[in-house]
Design an enzyme around this catalytic site. Structure first.
Site, PDB file in Angstrom:
ATOM      1  N   GLU A 178       0.822  -1.210   0.000  1.00  0.00           N
ATOM      2  CA  GLU A 178       0.000   0.000   0.000  1.00  0.00           C
ATOM      3  C   GLU A 178       0.853   1.256   0.000  1.00  0.00           C
ATOM      4  OE1 GLU A 178      -2.878  -0.002  -0.827  1.00  0.00           O
ATOM      5  OE2 GLU A 178      -3.374  -2.080  -0.518  1.00  0.00           O
ATOM      6  N   HIS A 192      -5.547  -5.830 -10.748  1.00  0.00           N
ATOM      7  CA  HIS A 192      -4.939  -6.785  -9.823  1.00  0.00           C
ATOM      8  C   HIS A 192      -4.552  -8.076 -10.525  1.00  0.00           C
ATOM      9  CE1 HIS A 192      -7.327  -4.040  -7.312  1.00  0.00           C
ATOM     10  NE2 HIS A 192      -6.294  -4.140  -6.514  1.00  0.00           N
TER      11      HIS A 192
END
Length: 577
Positions: A382, A474
């Protein structure tokens, strides 16, 4: 991005302040490098002086959008291309300049060429607020604003993909990434509308391109950059964390890593089951957490509730230290600006995400699928979005979005390797990580993604194909993840092995890796000094090759390894070692 996150919570020795080693070394300067307005004007003047060579007139200009430090004595500037003062979306120059401001190199994504012969009107027919209202009504009419919506007038290049001449007659299944190129088909005056909203406990973040002529939606993509449902430390035992002492109260603020920012230091806050950051964690003792998964419905401030905060702080510290100690890169933006992580976001929340609004991270406690989403690789991932946001700003859609996700997966694995080896030193260890994203947080023990063989997750491809741009980012990240694994660790010549590639056809069939340290230095240099917001797989190959040449030399073992690693995912052709 859809990501799941977890980090370590652990009891900490009762000391007023614990600081992990921070020796500075490596590829990039740590000192902030922000030029004065005079220097920026000089840079723009240099770029403008070259317009004639490109057939551009004074309707075309440049605006310095952001800067960060480069190798010692240099500054990296990202200059947007403009037409009649309006930014041309994803058309930009990445400029490396020397100590006196002279341009050393320029990496360009040029999408303005078709405007040379046009006299495009840049006065909008649709007002900015009308465009914002249209988007809000579409994406979250009853949502709450996590940040005020905004609209920027842009010239939006409509892109089409065409085959290069040599691939005109190739079968679709035989195409290589370098057989296609993106060209501008037309231009639209548009509003780029950014909305950051929440609906219940769900972030609804979007960027939307709205025609400034008729209000139609031209494009839209999600900006929730997370690992979706895909610490006393929960995953790493007892770990040292840096805290601050004021009078008799300890707070989870680390004043030794980063400056400024929202809380004046790197910090962990308690969202306490809301979508706002909340207050910084405090405690009367400097021992935090119980190392156990948060018990739903319990206190977020007792020892069990503190574990999520320990997970977060340990992950953030190791991410900062890995970047600084090995590359000389400070914090997420390279300018040492403090960030923070909010723990206990929402209730039984099976997600974690990076927000480009606060340039911070939110971590859920987990629910049906995950435990606390603060594992070391998830936090490294992240925070990787923060690095990308501050540098290349790869747009979160199509191939550039897959590379954005892959950049975070790569950083997550590198942080994991660094932390497992003690979190010190100037070299990234070649072992210690598992090359699987989010395995620790999953209740079923299965990772979100496999970097050795992405297809094991059931949705990611192992190699580039012409359909990759239509996948969720993703999944389209998979081939580049595999490329990085091959570059660092090498491949296998055994058919059926997780690390076998049929695209490696030269001798030896098993390519040799160059180690995680060199692989990451090459990747990071390309990401921060050469990638632009529109970089796709074919462009990434060229720019990673250029980074390898600059770091290790033309014709070097490292350059050849990059060529082979990309060839292994059907981007470019293989060569012999």
């Amino acid at each position: 991005m859809n990501l799941r996150k977890t980090l370590l919570a652990a009891s900490i020795a009762a000391l007023p302040l614990m600081v992990c080693g921070q020796a500075s070394a490596g590829q990039l300067m740590g000192a902030p490098a922000v030029q004065s307005q005079q220097d920026k004007a000089s840079l723009v003047a240099q770029l403008n002086s070259q317009r004639g060579k490109l057939g551009l007139d004074n309707r075309h200009g440049f605006v310095v959008a952001r800067q960060h430090p480069g190798v010692e004595g240099t500054t990296i500037s990202r200059a947007d291309h403009t037409f009649k003062g309006v930014r041309v979306f994803q058309s930009e120059s990445v400029v490396v300049s020397g100590p006196r401001g002279a341009i050393i190199s320029e990496s360009v994504s040029d999408r303005r060429g078709g405007l040379k012969q046009q006299d495009m009107d840049v006065a909008p027919s649709v007002a900015a607020q009308s465009a914002i209202d249209k988007v809000i009504k579409s994406v979250a009419p009853n949502g709450a604003h996590a940040a005020p919506p905004k609209a920027e007038l842009i010239i939006y290049p409509v892109i089409k993909e065409v085959r290069v001449a040599s691939a005109a007659n190739k079968a679709e299944a035989d195409l290589n990434a370098v057989d296609l190129e993106e060209v501008v088909d037309s231009y639209q005056l548009a509003w780029l509308v950014s909305t950051r909203m929440t609906v219940g406990n769900k972030p609804v973040f979007h960027d939307t391109v709205v025609s400034a002529r008729d209000g139609s939606v031209l494009d839209q993509w999600s900006m929730v950059q997370t690992v979706i449902g895909v610490g006393n430390s929960q995953y790493n035992g007892s770990v040292p964390i840096s805290t601050s002492l004021s009078a008799t109260t300890y707070s989870m603020k680390d004043a030794t890593r980063g400056v400024g920012g929202t809380f004046g230091a790197m910090a962990i806050t308690n969202a306490n089951h809301t979508t706002s950051a909340g207050a910084v964690y405090t405690n009367t003792s400097n021992t935090w957490g119980d190392g156990l998964q948060y018990v739903s419905g319990g206190s977020t401030t007792n020892a069990n509730g503190q574990t999520a905060a320990v997970n977060a702080m340990w992950g953030l510290m190791n991410t900062y230290d890995m970047l600084k100690n090995t590359l000389g890169w400070q914090s997420l933006d390279g300018n040492n600006t403090s960030t923070y992580i909010a723990a206990h976001v929402n209730t039984a929340y099976d997600n974690a995400y990076y927000s480009d609004t606060c340039k911070c991270m939110y971590i859920g406690d987990g629910g049906a699928s995950f435990n606390n989403l603060g594992s070391i690789d998830v936090i490294g991932h992240e925070m990787g979005h923060g690095v990308t946001n501050a540098t290349s700003n790869l747009v979160y859609r199509a191939e550039s979005g897959g590379l954005n996700e892959s950049a975070s997966d790569i950083q997550g694995e590198v942080v994991e390797a660094y932390a497992r080896a003690g979190g010190t030193g100037t070299v990234i260890p070649n072992t210690g990580n598992d090359w699987m994203v989010g395995k620790e947080i999953a209740k079923n023990g299965l990772p979100l993604r496999y970097m050795t063989k992405p297809s094991k997750d059931g949705g990611s491809p192992n190699a580039w194909s012409s359909s990759i741009k239509r996948l969720d980012v993703h999944y389209s990240s998979g081939p580049n993840n595999r490329m990085f694994y091959f570059l660092a660790q090498g491949s296998s010549a055994t058919v059926g092995s997780d690390t076998y590639s049929a695209y490696l056809t030269k001798a030896p069939l098993a390519m040799t890796g160059i180690g995680t340290d060199k692989a990451f230095r090459i990747w990071f240099k390309a990401l921060t000094t050469k990638f632009t917001s529109s970089t796709n797989y074919a462009d990434a190959r060229l720019k990673v090759l250029a980074a390898a040449q600059e770091l290790y030399g033309v014709g070097s073992v490292e350059e050849k390894a990059v060529t082979r690693a990309y060839a292994a995912i059907n981007v470019g052709l293989d060569i012999a070692e």
